[in-house]
Design a protein around this motif. Sequence first.
Motif, short mmCIF file in Angstrom:
data_model
loop_
_atom_site.label_atom_id
_atom_site.label_comp_id
_atom_site.label_asym_id
_atom_site.label_seq_id
_atom_site.Cartn_x
_atom_site.Cartn_y
_atom_site.Cartn_z
N GLN A 59 0.83 -1.20 0.00
CA GLN A 59 0.00 0.00 0.00
C GLN A 59 0.86 1.25 0.00
OE1 GLN A 59 -1.70 -1.77 3.25
NE2 GLN A 59 -3.60 -2.37 2.27
N ASP A 108 -3.90 5.78 -4.63
CA ASP A 108 -2.47 6.01 -4.52
C ASP A 108 -2.04 7.11 -5.48
OD1 ASP A 108 -1.97 4.84 -7.11
OD2 ASP A 108 -2.00 2.85 -6.20
N ALA A 162 -7.09 -6.18 -0.94
CA ALA A 162 -5.67 -5.96 -0.67
C ALA A 162 -4.88 -7.23 -0.88
CB ALA A 162 -5.49 -5.45 0.76
N SER A 198 -4.13 1.58 -1.77
CA SER A 198 -4.11 2.38 -0.55
C SER A 198 -5.44 2.14 0.16
CB SER A 198 -3.93 3.87 -0.87
OG SER A 198 -3.67 4.60 0.33
#
Length: 316
Positions: free
Chosen positions: A37, A49, A273, A56
């Motif tokens: 991230q 990001d 993620a 992020s």
Amino acid sequence: MRRLAALCLLPLPAAAQDLSLAWPVDCVLGETCYIQQYVDRDPGPEARDFTCGSLSYDAHRGTDIALPSLAAREAGVTVVAAATGEVVGIRDEVPDVMRGAPGAPDVAGRECGNGVLIRHPGGWETQYCHMELGSIAVAPGQTVEAGTPLGRIGLSGDTQFPHLHLSVRRDGEDVDPFEPSADAACGATGASLWALDVPYEAGGLIAAGWSDSVPEYEAVKAGTADVPLAADGPIVLWGFLYGSRAGDAIRLTIAHDGAEVFAHEEALDRTQAQAFRAAGKQAPDGGWPAGTYAGTVTLLRDGDEIDRIETTVTID
């Protein structure tokens, strides 16, 4: 950890700023670590990001340099100072227990976990978080050079995977080391704070391996998912990925003696993620022929390959 050729970190010309950051982890980006991230550049409740990508989350204030597994962390990975400066603070008292795990401590006010704060000339600071309990190797008042060992990556503080969270600040304000200008457009090519060329990857594969059944996700994250394969049992190929987006696809193929014996492609229905997928096949009548089996895990975005891992296993 991954890919056929490592991403190279090449020297860049000196940039027009007074802080130059060395790589802060004793790892090879694209081989033994990856960036999970980046700093959140969105001023509202969403997250983006510096490229306007999705790597992020809301109000994330640093760069997360992650290891591929818990086993990699347990082997010991050193964190080093990114620039010359004075150590002005440390913490080395928080257990290495992931958030949500049994026995996890209350880390309110200590979300950084064990860490080091370094002050640099010109109002700059760097902060190193989630380090291993008992590993901090510097003391307040000590002057360090770029590359000085500070400790090891741990699991302390508010974290769910092994990584270094690096924060950069100037005069108390958060700064994105990839694009220091607060109002830069997405993907701007202005000078970063890095002394090396740190490539951006919009997601990718962390690891791949073999099992005789779909492994538990916790085993994949721990680095313990691989098991020996029997000639008369199932053969399963798994892939561990990061930064996946809704609409991406993962393809898993297995071949023996150059001939494909199994292929599976699956669309990913949400942005995550981290995630993993696994697929495989039961043994044919008479069992699998002895020899080496080649597995390929490919991550696709808009039909284009963005990452690939190749791995092999031998069946006797």
